[in-house]
Motif scaffolding. Structure first.
Motif, mmCIF file in Angstrom:
data_model
loop_
_atom_site.group_PDB
_atom_site.id
_atom_site.type_symbol
_atom_site.label_atom_id
_atom_site.label_comp_id
_atom_site.label_asym_id
_atom_site.label_seq_id
_atom_site.Cartn_x
_atom_site.Cartn_y
_atom_site.Cartn_z
ATOM 1 N N ARG A 140 0.810 -1.225 0.000
ATOM 2 C CA ARG A 140 0.000 0.000 0.000
ATOM 3 C C ARG A 140 0.837 1.266 0.000
ATOM 4 O O ARG A 140 0.295 2.365 -0.155
ATOM 5 C CB ARG A 140 -0.840 0.068 1.289
ATOM 6 N N LYS A 141 2.123 1.110 0.264
ATOM 7 C CA LYS A 141 2.971 2.290 0.471
ATOM 8 C C LYS A 141 3.225 3.030 -0.841
ATOM 9 O O LYS A 141 3.716 2.436 -1.807
ATOM 10 C CB LYS A 141 4.308 1.834 1.076
ATOM 11 N N GLN A 142 2.914 4.307 -0.886
ATOM 12 C CA GLN A 142 3.122 5.097 -2.097
ATOM 13 C C GLN A 142 4.618 5.218 -2.393
ATOM 14 O O GLN A 142 5.401 5.538 -1.507
ATOM 15 C CB GLN A 142 2.541 6.502 -1.912
ATOM 16 N N PRO A 143 5.017 4.963 -3.657
ATOM 17 C CA PRO A 143 6.426 5.175 -4.011
ATOM 18 C C PRO A 143 6.743 6.675 -3.924
ATOM 19 O O PRO A 143 5.841 7.511 -3.979
ATOM 20 C CB PRO A 143 6.524 4.682 -5.450
ATOM 21 N N PRO A 144 8.002 7.022 -3.780
ATOM 22 C CA PRO A 144 8.349 8.455 -3.733
ATOM 23 C C PRO A 144 8.014 9.140 -5.064
ATOM 24 O O PRO A 144 7.789 8.477 -6.086
ATOM 25 C CB PRO A 144 9.852 8.451 -3.471
ATOM 26 N N LYS A 145 7.987 10.448 -5.023
ATOM 27 C CA LYS A 145 7.624 11.224 -6.222
ATOM 28 C C LYS A 145 8.422 10.766 -7.443
ATOM 29 O O LYS A 145 9.622 10.563 -7.362
ATOM 30 C CB LYS A 145 7.921 12.709 -5.987
ATOM 31 N N GLY A 146 7.710 10.592 -8.571
ATOM 32 C CA GLY A 146 8.409 10.257 -9.803
ATOM 33 C C GLY A 146 8.666 8.782 -10.001
ATOM 34 O O GLY A 146 9.164 8.367 -11.046
ATOM 35 N N ARG A 147 8.355 7.956 -8.987
ATOM 36 C CA ARG A 147 8.543 6.512 -9.135
ATOM 37 C C ARG A 147 7.177 5.852 -9.265
ATOM 38 O O ARG A 147 6.214 6.285 -8.635
ATOM 39 C CB ARG A 147 9.247 5.911 -7.908
ATOM 40 N N ARG A 148 7.083 4.790 -10.070
ATOM 41 C CA ARG A 148 5.824 4.081 -10.234
ATOM 42 C C ARG A 148 6.041 2.586 -10.047
ATOM 43 O O ARG A 148 7.109 2.077 -10.388
ATOM 44 C CB ARG A 148 5.267 4.330 -11.642
ATOM 45 N N LEU A 149 5.011 1.915 -9.569
ATOM 46 C CA LEU A 149 5.191 0.516 -9.197
ATOM 47 C C LEU A 149 3.928 -0.280 -9.489
ATOM 48 O O LEU A 149 2.832 0.081 -9.064
ATOM 49 C CB LEU A 149 5.535 0.438 -7.699
ATOM 50 N N LEU A 150 4.122 -1.404 -10.223
ATOM 51 C CA LEU A 150 3.039 -2.366 -10.436
ATOM 52 C C LEU A 150 3.341 -3.598 -9.601
ATOM 53 O O LEU A 150 4.427 -4.175 -9.721
ATOM 54 C CB LEU A 150 2.970 -2.750 -11.927
ATOM 55 N N ILE A 151 2.392 -3.971 -8.731
ATOM 56 C CA ILE A 151 2.573 -5.168 -7.907
ATOM 57 C C ILE A 151 1.654 -6.254 -8.431
ATOM 58 O O ILE A 151 0.451 -6.045 -8.569
ATOM 59 C CB ILE A 151 2.257 -4.861 -6.428
ATOM 60 N N LEU A 152 2.236 -7.434 -8.726
ATOM 61 C CA LEU A 152 1.450 -8.581 -9.172
ATOM 62 C C LEU A 152 1.618 -9.688 -8.145
ATOM 63 O O LEU A 152 2.711 -10.247 -8.009
ATOM 64 C CB LEU A 152 1.941 -9.061 -10.540
#
Ligand code: ATP
Ligand code: ATP
Ligand code: ATP
Ligand code: ATP
Ligand code: ATP
Ligand code: ATP
Ligand code: MG
Ligand code: MG
Ligand code: MG
Ligand code: MG
Ligand code: MG
Ligand code: MG
Lengths: 273, 273, 273, 273, 273, 273
Positions: free
Chosen positions: B152-164
């Motif tokens: 649930r933790k938001q990545p820092p600004k400018g980073r994106r994350l897909l969790i599968l």
């Protein structure tokens, strides 16, 4: 460094022949067609590991009542494969180990098994390996999880692995959701019929050299019918292990037949509890 | 110091391609329209992560029965994204780790994922990662809480994350109140219909090169109808993984068809328990 | 010594503005009169802390369903106070901490809060801070007890403290006997009516710049009525967080309206489970 | 050595006056005859400790609902004794302590109390000292056992000790078999009747200096009757602590009376759950 | 070495006279024939240990309600034996000990007791020694097992040992299967009849020197009949300990009789819960 | 090194004669034909270990009520074997040991037993060895698992081992699934009939040298009939251990017969609970 790297990669040739042979202390008596069929199915999985490109890992569970011969049969299948690496993971070899030490020992054996091209690991008596006790119930979850993951883990490219596990507590394993881990399951039954018991008594030479004479065979038949009279059943339902121990106890007694019949009847009645 | 600071910030490029490719050992057989629809939905979330300003984090759960193909499909979606950072968190890679070591390893992978602009993390087999066992029940709460918070933790600004993530135990996750953690859930079904089984047998070349000839297809049809006769049902309800293993076992037997039918029927009947 | 003493007493000025601002990633949409009333009640407690001689400590619990906007509203109230010391205690900032480390971190933040004249501490997601999981159930009693005592502990003379806590699990907190700890409780509801959903879709610019044209409003109305048809209810019962994510997913799809309606309907139906 | 020995024996004069005075932050309002009777019974036990040869140890439990005033009354009785050694054992002073540290701290305070001729120890909030939580339930048995034994342990010859303990969870203490440990128990009730509430509102100067004028008394009466109308009961059943906080919150609001009535009604209704 | 060896073997003369005398702070009042019969049975076991060749170890359990006088009577029997080694194992002397420290301390006392020819060990308050609490329930199994084994362990040749244990929780000990450990059990009852209460009030000199005059006796009778009227029962059912404390509290009050009657009635009524 | 190796292999001759003899403190009284039959069955297993090629390990469980004579009989069988290595594993010798220390001590004794050709290990009081307590229930699983594995572990080639275990809690062992571990089980009953009690009283010389005169026998008969009258039953159902202790207690009393009858009647009545 270089030497270390070498050691890490070199196949860990090591058939624990002696250890596995001890598991078949009293040989394999061919007392019923089941025995052959179990050994045949075992060799089918051995071939699958040896030849199939797509299934480098096959895991098989031998399950059945206490003393039915599970460990002896798993050892037999393993030794028959002729694979260069054969190892036994058993509770007896880890007496007094901490959970962490057990986990480390088990992991090490699997790691070793990834270094040889063809490998067999016999995982004997899973419920005892995980320190299972029905009161509680209690067991070592860390050992259990280690086994669950290792028995599914694909070996590295070019390595193949046959896993032969045994258990008396199949329903416990089911509750533990570990049965899905196995590619196949083989049931090992108790000695069922008087005739099978007869074959065993002859093979175990209950009357020494006399056993295989006509007189001996007659005494064996006499035992079978006395047992049947006393227990009022033709269902034996006792493991071969207990039968073979009973033969030895009876041999110490002067009235050998009486003692064996008594022990056998007690065993048959226990079964019904 | 400066070097250290640099290291901390530099993106941890690292596609675990090999590791993820191993998860698709037998390819993706297009045996039903479900397969395409799952891959399509997957690519929708991939695009959302790539493009949306407001949702730098998207987490998706693939759930379904044992051997249905969850891990293979998650790996496929991850690899298809083409994101520069792709990592696999799996129980197999943490055998024998203490709870604390697991927590540290998992946290490290997520931290690494915050350094690249576009990232995929595959969290395979959640119930096994948390050492779940239904007896008790027992599980590692510290690993579970770590996953719940990190997913649930938001990545820092400018980073994106897909969790599968994948799981066989969706209802357990529900009891653990972890389902709310996911933005989306995708069900992966068993092989359902004889026709689907037929497609798989052909693709797996059960009769070798002969399979795709008319004769081969006829033999495949023959298998399907024998299975149907013996099980008296047209519901297969078995995972593709077990089917593919069965094909390989059968190939070792001289009476290949009989063996496959037997294994298949056993699998179908097991299902009903 | 003197310097140390100084350090101990000097106020720990430190507004975690950035951290708290991240909690309001998508702003506060004024989609219902509830929102204003919650913010008003919040400012009442802010004033009580600022002015009353007799109540240097006031603690408030914001509770409501997952994704209802609790964290964003707590952050808003905290930031609006303009107090010189504002700190966030959140599970995300303590991933992988041991129980002891969590207790120490939490205690430290409160200690810091006793050094400034006017302070806000946001205690986000209590159930996650205490590692709550319903299976067992299990949780960290040492973290829980620390929170229970610290949230009641009077600040030293001349210091004032506003505590804003959030939770999705109010009934769990009740079972834990922690509700008495709070001076006040504020409920944060889900989005309830189609009209509220309409306000949100417009604010989130679901159709980009077109949204606030007449055509856009018509398309929004169209979505609302399709959702209503498909779910056969005018009760939305979904958190604003999930709605905003759904908007973004839909934006990736070519048939944006269909996708949003599908996601929304799924969310509404999930709710009934 | 000699100095150390000296230190060990010298009485630990130390009235925690400040600490105890903080517990009576808002004074003792004489809103009902119960209050005097509790203080009287307290002074009886004080005298017994001071004078009786046969009972050098007397322990008293003050129990009652949350916020009823237990801690303030225990502090009052303790301070009124004028004994040279008075110490407070409270959860707030042991935040984040390990179980062992708590046990050590508590033991140390009792040990110190054995060095003075006349001593008071206030054991505040027993259920919190033992980390009680109803889920499980869980608590620190080592702290509990330490308290159970120390609260019964006879002081050495010539030393006398009055123990004043408080709890909100008398029934829990009963289940813990700790009630037998006390020589006496005193119940501290909630505010019961509108008239008592009136006395409190006046004493708390709800309308500032105006409160004690005729106009003020009339407004107070108005509040009492509005509360009665809205709640349809003349049973207040709320602790004095919550009432005093409510007064302060109301003071921040422009429509002070409305706000107080609303808070009060909410409190009265909560009580019935 | 030699000196060490000597020390190990030399008898640990050490009557804890002072400690044990403290247990009989208010003497033994002969308020009922039970008291003599308990002391007589005690001296029988003392003689058995002193004289019998076959039973070098005898263990006796004194059980009864809280405050019935168990510890005082055990101390009396122990002191009356005149054995050279008498030790008290009590929870008060092990406050704050870890389980391991308790086990070590208890073992040491028994070891010391094996060095003298004739020994008494008083094991006071078994349920408190094992940290028993009914919630859970919880207790220290290691302390319990240590006691169970040590209280059965035969002393070395030529050494004899009398064990006198006390407990308020006989039924708990039964559930713990520890009752079989004792060779004999003696029940210690509460004060039962008004007449017994009268004897106690006189012996405790409730009216000081006046008590034993005719006027005093009359006032005592008056108290007995008022108690009977108020409680409507002639069953006292209260321990002597609580009665003696009540006498002292009453002495502080101006209306002594009223206060004693009130305390006594409260105690009698509590009993019925 | 060489010396070490030697030590490792040299047989650990060591009959714990003294320790085992202490277990038969009051000899074996032949009060019933059961006693001989138990000793005979014991010698049968002794011979099996001595002679059979196929069963180098035989394990036997003696079970029965508290004080029935299990330990004395196991010690007798062990001593009668004349095997060069005889060791006792008992709870009394491991007081205060940690679980790990117990596991190590037990493992060491078995290891020693693998160095001699013929060995006996007496495992006394299994439930106490595993720290069993019915509340919970609790027990040491690590000690239990160690015993379960060691009592099944085949000795190395050329070594033989007889295991004699005792327990009061056969049904607990059954729940622990440990009964299958034993090759044989022998029940040890309580004293059952008045006539058996008579034999014991004579053998224990209840009236000193007079006992075996006609007058003495008459007094014994008198006791038997008084007991029967008072208990209204001819079922004794008491262990020989308690009877022998009762004889010694009675000897201290002037009215010896009365005291013995009272103790005996109490014991018989306890039994029915
Ligand atoms: N046909 C047979 N199958 C198996 N074992 C046999 C057979 N014939 C003889 N045996 C002998 O019987 C014994 C079987 O014991 P084994 O330990 O294998 O049983 P198990 O089922 O593993 O017992 P446990 O449940 O105690 O683990 C071995 O000594 C083996 O040599
Ligand atoms: N359409 C398909 N979908 C998924 N897997 C497929 C498909 N076609 C072929 N496969 C193969 O089937 C296997 C599926 O196994 P996979 O481990 O992914 O299943 P799973 O559901 O993760 O199993 P488990 O429940 O054991 O984790 C893989 O070897 C994969 O290559
Ligand atoms: N009126 C509103 N109230 C609250 N949040 C709003 C509002 N309008 C828009 N938002 C946005 O909605 C999101 C609410 O998410 P938030 O994390 O606060 O929910 P939550 O209830 O704390 O969720 P969780 O239960 O997962 O902790 C934030 O991104 C916030 O910017
Ligand atoms: N008659 C009174 N009795 C007790 N407290 C009073 C009285 N009059 C005013 N007060 C004030 O009321 C408050 C009572 O709070 P206190 O902490 O003692 O309650 P409590 O019962 O200990 O609460 P908790 O259950 O939270 O421990 C104190 O601030 C005290 O000064
Ligand atoms: N006949 C008596 N028997 C026992 N105690 C007596 C008797 N007469 C007077 N006493 C006094 O009564 C008190 C009994 O208290 P004691 O601590 O022995 O009770 P207890 O049953 O051990 O209490 P607890 O259940 O709290 O351990 C002692 O002070 C003792 O001196
Ligand atoms: N026939 C007999 N069988 C057994 N013990 C006998 C017999 N005759 C006399 N005894 C004596 O009786 C006592 C039996 O006690 P033992 O400790 O063996 O009983 P147990 O059943 O092991 O008791 P526990 O259940 O407490 O372990 C011993 O002192 C022994 O010498
Ligand atoms: Mg086996
Ligand atoms: Mg998978
Ligand atoms: Mg939140
Ligand atoms: Mg309080
Ligand atoms: Mg006592
Ligand atoms: Mg015994």
């Amino acid at each position: 460094d270089f030497l270390h790297a070498l050691e890490e990669v070199k196949p860990a040739f090591g058939v624990n022949e002696e250890e596995l042979t001890t598991c078949i202390q009293n040989g394999i008596i061919n007392y019923s067609p089941h025995i052959k069929s179990i050994l045949d199915e075992g060799s089918l999985y051995t071939e699958q590991v040896r030849k199939s490109e797509h299934t480098p890992l096959v895991s098989v569970l031998l399950h059945g009542p206490a003393g039915a011969g599970k460990t002896a049969l798993a050892a037999k299948i393993g030794l028959a494969s002729g694979f260069p690496f054969i190892k036994l993971i058993s509770p007896e070899s880890m007496v007094g180990y901490s959970e962490a030490a057990k986990v480390a020992t088990i992991s090490k054996i699997f790691e070793d098994a990834y270094k040889s091209p063809l490998n067999v690991v016999v995982v004997d008596n899973i419920e005892r390996l995980v320190d299972w006790v029905p009161i509680g119930p209690r067991f070592s979850n860390s050992v259990l999880q280690t086994l669950m993951v290792l028995m599914r883990k694909q070996p590295p490219k070019g390595r193949r692995l046959l896993i032969l596990a045994t258990t008396t507590e199949r329903s416990v394993l089911q509750q533990m959701d570990i049965l899905d881990t196995f590619d196949a399951q083989i049931g090992v039954p108790n000695v069922a019929k008087p005739q099978e018991l007869g074959v065993i008594l002859e093979a175990a030479e209950i009357f020494g050299s006399e056993t295989k004479t006509d007189a001996g065979r007659k005494r064996v038949q006499q035992i079978l019918s006395t047992v049947q009279e006393q227990t009022r059943t033709t269902e034996i339902g006792v493991g071969i292990k207990r039968i073979l121990v009973g033969v030895e106890t009876a041999k110490q007694d002067q009235s050998m037949e009486d003692r064996f019949v008594e022990l056998m009847s007690r065993a048959i009645n226990d079964r019904m509890v």
